[in-house]
Enzyme design. Structure first.
Site, PDB file in Angstrom:
ATOM      1  N   HIS A  32       0.841  -1.193   0.000  1.00  0.00           N
ATOM      2  CA  HIS A  32       0.000   0.000   0.000  1.00  0.00           C
ATOM      3  C   HIS A  32       0.879   1.246   0.000  1.00  0.00           C
ATOM      4  O   HIS A  32       1.342   1.686   1.050  1.00  0.00           O
ATOM      5  CB  HIS A  32      -0.904   0.008   1.236  1.00  0.00           C
ATOM      6  CG  HIS A  32      -1.803  -1.183   1.328  1.00  0.00           C
ATOM      7  ND1 HIS A  32      -1.334  -2.427   1.697  1.00  0.00           N
ATOM      8  CD2 HIS A  32      -3.142  -1.317   1.106  1.00  0.00           C
ATOM      9  CE1 HIS A  32      -2.360  -3.291   1.686  1.00  0.00           C
ATOM     10  NE2 HIS A  32      -3.456  -2.643   1.342  1.00  0.00           N
ATOM     11  N   ASP A 161      -9.253   6.096   7.863  1.00  0.00           N
ATOM     12  CA  ASP A 161     -10.716   6.016   7.829  1.00  0.00           C
ATOM     13  C   ASP A 161     -11.198   4.636   8.278  1.00  0.00           C
ATOM     14  O   ASP A 161     -12.172   4.519   9.022  1.00  0.00           O
ATOM     15  CB  ASP A 161     -11.222   6.300   6.410  1.00  0.00           C
ATOM     16  CG  ASP A 161     -11.065   7.758   6.006  1.00  0.00           C
ATOM     17  OD1 ASP A 161     -11.641   8.623   6.685  1.00  0.00           O
ATOM     18  OD2 ASP A 161     -10.359   8.024   5.017  1.00  0.00           O
ATOM     19  N   HIS A 267      -4.269   3.088  -3.401  1.00  0.00           N
ATOM     20  CA  HIS A 267      -4.406   2.614  -2.022  1.00  0.00           C
ATOM     21  C   HIS A 267      -3.650   1.310  -1.797  1.00  0.00           C
ATOM     22  O   HIS A 267      -2.812   1.224  -0.905  1.00  0.00           O
ATOM     23  CB  HIS A 267      -5.886   2.421  -1.677  1.00  0.00           C
ATOM     24  CG  HIS A 267      -6.108   1.759  -0.354  1.00  0.00           C
ATOM     25  ND1 HIS A 267      -5.956   2.416   0.841  1.00  0.00           N
ATOM     26  CD2 HIS A 267      -6.450   0.480  -0.026  1.00  0.00           C
ATOM     27  CE1 HIS A 267      -6.202   1.589   1.846  1.00  0.00           C
ATOM     28  NE2 HIS A 267      -6.511   0.399   1.338  1.00  0.00           N
ATOM     29  N   ARG A 362     -15.138 -19.459  39.473  1.00  0.00           N
ATOM     30  CA  ARG A 362     -15.023 -17.994  39.441  1.00  0.00           C
ATOM     31  C   ARG A 362     -14.746 -17.455  40.846  1.00  0.00           C
ATOM     32  O   ARG A 362     -14.015 -16.474  41.018  1.00  0.00           O
ATOM     33  CB  ARG A 362     -16.289 -17.356  38.860  1.00  0.00           C
ATOM     34  CG  ARG A 362     -17.563 -17.623  39.647  1.00  0.00           C
ATOM     35  CD  ARG A 362     -18.726 -16.784  39.158  1.00  0.00           C
ATOM     36  NE  ARG A 362     -19.971 -17.144  39.830  1.00  0.00           N
ATOM     37  CZ  ARG A 362     -21.013 -16.335  39.922  1.00  0.00           C
ATOM     38  NH1 ARG A 362     -20.986 -15.130  39.398  1.00  0.00           N
ATOM     39  NH2 ARG A 362     -22.112 -16.749  40.540  1.00  0.00           N
ATOM     40  N   SER A 389     -20.230 -10.380  38.692  1.00  0.00           N
ATOM     41  CA  SER A 389     -20.363 -11.754  38.196  1.00  0.00           C
ATOM     42  C   SER A 389     -19.008 -12.417  37.986  1.00  0.00           C
ATOM     43  O   SER A 389     -18.829 -13.602  38.263  1.00  0.00           O
ATOM     44  CB  SER A 389     -21.144 -11.761  36.880  1.00  0.00           C
ATOM     45  OG  SER A 389     -22.480 -11.328  37.076  1.00  0.00           O
ATOM     46  N   GLU A 421     -16.117  -5.251  25.304  1.00  0.00           N
ATOM     47  CA  GLU A 421     -15.203  -6.394  25.356  1.00  0.00           C
ATOM     48  C   GLU A 421     -14.061  -6.276  24.347  1.00  0.00           C
ATOM     49  O   GLU A 421     -12.905  -6.555  24.667  1.00  0.00           O
ATOM     50  CB  GLU A 421     -15.962  -7.712  25.116  1.00  0.00           C
ATOM     51  CG  GLU A 421     -16.936  -8.082  26.215  1.00  0.00           C
ATOM     52  CD  GLU A 421     -18.325  -7.485  25.988  1.00  0.00           C
ATOM     53  OE1 GLU A 421     -19.233  -7.810  26.781  1.00  0.00           O
ATOM     54  OE2 GLU A 421     -18.489  -6.710  25.020  1.00  0.00           O
ATOM     55  N   PHE A 447     -18.652 -14.027  25.705  1.00  0.00           N
ATOM     56  CA  PHE A 447     -18.420 -12.693  25.158  1.00  0.00           C
ATOM     57  C   PHE A 447     -16.943 -12.398  24.924  1.00  0.00           C
ATOM     58  O   PHE A 447     -16.611 -11.334  24.400  1.00  0.00           O
ATOM     59  CB  PHE A 447     -19.070 -11.646  26.059  1.00  0.00           C
ATOM     60  CG  PHE A 447     -20.554 -11.862  26.200  1.00  0.00           C
ATOM     61  CD1 PHE A 447     -21.334 -12.101  25.084  1.00  0.00           C
ATOM     62  CD2 PHE A 447     -21.163 -11.868  27.442  1.00  0.00           C
ATOM     63  CE1 PHE A 447     -22.695 -12.333  25.195  1.00  0.00           C
ATOM     64  CE2 PHE A 447     -22.522 -12.098  27.566  1.00  0.00           C
ATOM     65  CZ  PHE A 447     -23.299 -12.328  26.439  1.00  0.00           C
ATOM     66  N   HIS A 483     -26.181 -17.248  26.030  1.00  0.00           N
ATOM     67  CA  HIS A 483     -25.019 -16.968  26.863  1.00  0.00           C
ATOM     68  C   HIS A 483     -24.140 -18.200  27.104  1.00  0.00           C
ATOM     69  O   HIS A 483     -23.063 -18.079  27.672  1.00  0.00           O
ATOM     70  CB  HIS A 483     -25.471 -16.422  28.218  1.00  0.00           C
ATOM     71  CG  HIS A 483     -25.942 -15.011  28.182  1.00  0.00           C
ATOM     72  ND1 HIS A 483     -26.891 -14.556  27.298  1.00  0.00           N
ATOM     73  CD2 HIS A 483     -25.581 -13.931  28.933  1.00  0.00           C
ATOM     74  CE1 HIS A 483     -27.112 -13.266  27.501  1.00  0.00           C
ATOM     75  NE2 HIS A 483     -26.324 -12.867  28.486  1.00  0.00           N
ATOM     76  N   ARG A 530     -19.825 -20.976  36.850  1.00  0.00           N
ATOM     77  CA  ARG A 530     -20.740 -20.256  37.725  1.00  0.00           C
ATOM     78  C   ARG A 530     -21.146 -21.154  38.899  1.00  0.00           C
ATOM     79  O   ARG A 530     -21.339 -20.692  40.019  1.00  0.00           O
ATOM     80  CB  ARG A 530     -21.989 -19.840  36.946  1.00  0.00           C
ATOM     81  CG  ARG A 530     -23.000 -19.089  37.797  1.00  0.00           C
ATOM     82  CD  ARG A 530     -24.338 -18.970  37.074  1.00  0.00           C
ATOM     83  NE  ARG A 530     -25.310 -18.217  37.858  1.00  0.00           N
ATOM     84  CZ  ARG A 530     -26.614 -18.401  37.810  1.00  0.00           C
ATOM     85  NH1 ARG A 530     -27.111 -19.339  37.025  1.00  0.00           N
ATOM     86  NH2 ARG A 530     -27.434 -17.680  38.536  1.00  0.00           N
TER      87      ARG A 530
END
Length: 704
Positions: A32, A161, A267, A362, A389, A421, A447, A483, A530
């Protein structure tokens, strides 16, 4: 800061950068050239007047950081590094985009001297820049003293951009504005061109207004092609603003000087030979010479290097004086810069007995962090709006916040990332790239997929980022399949240089942290439950730190069940039942494939040995388990919403139940239900009936 003073070398240096960029891309016949040619003036002004770097020591700790977020423009960065005197020769420039060269197709940290972060996937570098600025602000708040402004560098980011179209940049920019990072300066190359052509086809928002709403200072230069005084003035003004990050909208002409300037044709394609010759003639360079650098350009950039070396010498002197007055802080700073962990820190890792109460992993993670925080001050944590959590905030810790908010201060060790995230992951990579900090970040495992682009670059770059990823299976229960991460684990297990841990109990959780904190060039994901998990009788930190070990041993086995995380205890329960029925069953816990694969072959074969079939069990997709087992049992599709015990029963993932009175497999409501003990018996019987020797799946004709 003084006003702009022209130098005789300015024009020829800018022309050199433009021509070299064109030559570099043309020789490779790939790359480029447009953005490097358009941004040559701002790059020259930034480095010749502002950047504090020492090419002879690219790791000087208080250097200014430069990030090329629009990494496709790397010909610009490589040219600058060469001119400055980094370990990048003219032959390296000529080897652009060639196999094993120091000038790959996009900048790679740790590969090319002077590259701070790996960029290319657009927007990632923007997020890294925010992380670099966070790290500087934090370490300055911790270590700077009156009269000792030790850590005061700026972070400069070039972005295009495409970077500003990417959501990861928006997430990072929003948080940077909230955090009031006055040490961050982004220069936005507003050339109105992307691969599809003019940005008018897809990107017509008012970028300046967007960043004003984020709380940034917004400046603009309308002629980035040649107005050096305006560029200089904008950077000076940006550095004077201490309570806001700054973005400078710089209007440039992509491929400036080319016959195709201002079009997408320049470009991502090399310039034709006649175009390059005309370009050089226009800028007063010999048209018949490729990779030509006038002595005036080399001399000008040598002066930049001398300035940086002098600044580093002054800094080293200041650091020495600091050591006399603040010996404890001095020793701690040097330790953290070196990346060495404190002596005997491992003694703070919690150790568990099988009689200890069952707890969610956890929660075990929270206990570990609480134990480690006092001895590892380099830990800088945070969560994407799931602190309660994820259980990632150590009690009594202070938030990393602008002091003016009254919510914390920059010496704080916990970042509220908000629901961002992807931005969180990119920022964490930048925090680690700065040095002196080990970042850990948190969200639900499902996530982490939002942040996959940042995780991938973390693994590629060798950033020691620790992801605390809770709610890691159908065991999260009521939130349901939206989830419940069924496919997530295999995605990250397949990623090179990424340690994906799924601990089964307290000792395995401590082991995950032990290895993650010792792995200075490997990111880790800790996949945590959990629901409560019992502590296993045979688990120890030492065993689990090998990535896999035998948790329930028998000799002359008919079956081995290999599992991870919350299903290991279920596998043990099934083994007890099978042994009672005369089917000798052993159980292996495999919390981390990546670490297990690095163990000696003899050890791995002792864990997953030949002689009996191996059945894998995990409440996730079975993909990938064939590497370690002959038969695989897991989830055939998405999970379900309901109390987690009922969800496990629905999918037949229980140690023993009344289901053994039924057939081996029963289809109810299109969901496969089976009892693991029944499945195990079927596997053992099947391989006995075959009669052939059973060879460990680890025995291969070759390994990669």
């Amino acid at each position: 800061m003084s006003s702009f003073t022209p130098a005789q070398s300015d024009d020829v240096s800018i022309a050199t950068i433009r021509a070299l960029a064109a030559d570099v891309v043309a020789k490779a016949n790939s790359g480029h050239p447009g953005a490097p040619m358009g941004m040559a003036p701002v790059a020259h002004v930034l480095y010749s007047r502002f950047m504090n770097v020492n090419p002879k020591n690219s790791k000087w700790f208080n250097r200014d950081r430069f990030v090329l977020s629009n990494g496709h423009a790397c010909a610009l960065q490589y040219v600058l590094l060469h001119l400055l005197g980094h370990k990048l020769s003219m032959d390296d420039l000529k080897a652009f985009r060639q196999l094993d060269s120091l000038t790959p197709g996009h900048p790679e940290a740790g590969h090319t001297d002077g590259i701070e972060v790996t960029t290319g996937p657009l927007g990632q570098g923007f997020g890294n820049g925010v992380g670099l600025a966070v790290a500087q602000a934090h370490l300055a708040a911790v270590f700077n003293k009156p009269g000792f402004d030790l850590i005061n560098n700026f972070t400069y980011v070039f972005a295009g951009d495409g970077c500003l179209m990417e959501g990861v940049a928006s997430e990072a920019a929003s948080l940077a504005g909230h955090l009031q990072l006055g040490n961050l300066i982004v220069i936005y190359d507003d050339n109105h061109i992307s691969i599809d052509g003019d940005t008018a086809v897809a990107f017509t928002e008012n970028v300046e207004q967007r960043f004003l709403s984020y709380g940034w200072q917004v400046l603009h230069v309308d002629n980035g092609d040649s107005d050096l005084p305006a560029i200089h003035k904008a950077i000076v003004e940006a550095k004077l603003e201490k309570n806001k990050p700054t973005i400078i909208r710089l209007k440039t002409t992509i491929g400036f000087g080319s016959k195709q300037q201002g079009t997408h044709g320049v470009h991502g394609s090399p310039l034709k030979a006649d175009d390059i010759q005309a370009l050089k003639t226009k800028f007063g360079l010999p048209a018949d010479q490729s990779f030509y650098v006038p002595s005036a350009t080399y001399d000008a950039y040598a002066e930049i290097g001398k300035r940086g070396a002098s600044l580093e010498a002054q800094w080293n002197s200041l650091l020495g004086s600091y050591g006399h007055k603040y010996p404890q802080e001095h020793a701690e700073l040097l330790r953290r810069i070196s990346g060495e962990l404190p002596a005997n820190w491992e003694q703070n890792l919690p150790v568990y007995k099988s009689t200890d109460p069952a707890q969610a992993s956890r929660k075990l993670s929270e206990i570990t962090l609480t134990s480690l925080a006092p001895v590892l001050p380099e830990l800088l944590g945070g969560s994407a709006d799931l602190t309660g959590s994820n259980l990632t905030k150590v009690k009594g810790s202070v938030d990393f916040q602008p002091p003016s908010t009254g919510l914390g201060n920059y010496a704080g060790t916990y970042i509220r990332y908000g629901v961002r995230e992807h931005g969180m992951g990119a920022i964490a990579n930048g925090i680690h790239a700065y040095g002196g900090i080990i970042p850990y970040v948190a969200t639900f495992l499902n996530f982490v997929s939002y942040a996959a682009g940042a995780v991938r670059l973390s693994a590629l770059s060798g950033h020691q980022v620790i992801w605390v990823a809770t709610h890691d299976s159908i065991g999260l229960g009521e939130d349901g399949p939206t989830h419940q991460p069924i496919e997530t684990a295999i995605h990250f297990r397949a990623m090179p240089n990424l340690a994906f841990w799924r601990p089964a109990d307290g000792n395995e959780t401590s082991a995950a942290y032990l290895v993650a904190l010792k792995s200075r060039k490997t990111p880790s994901i800790l996949s945590l439950s959990r629901q409560n998990l019992p502590n296993l009788e045979a688990s120890t930190i030492e065993k689990a730190a090998k990535g896999g070990y035998v948790v329930h041993e028998v000799e002359g086995e008919d079956l081995t069940i290999v599992s991870s995380g919350s299903e290991v205890a279920i596998a043990v329960e099934a083994a007890v039942k099978l042994n009672a029925e005369g089917i000798k069953t052993r159980v292996v816990s495999l919390p981390c494939w990546f670490v297990f694969d690095k163990q000696p072959q003899e050890y791995r074969m002792s864990v997953l040995r030949s002689g009996a079939p191996i059945l894998s069990l995990e409440a996730l997709s079975t993909a990938g388990w064939a590497k370690y087992s002959h038969e695989q049992y897991g989830l055939p599709a998405w999970g379900a919403s309901g109390p987690y015990q009922k969800v496990y029963e629905k999918f037949g993932i229980t140690g023993s139940s009344t289901l053994h009175l039924l057939q081996n497999f029963i289809l109810i409501s299109d969901q496969l239900i089976a009892d693991i003990a029944v499945v195990g018996k079927k596997v053992a019987d099947f391989y006995k009936q075959r009669g052939a020797p059973v060879v460990s799946p680890l025995v291969k004709a070759f390994t990669i």
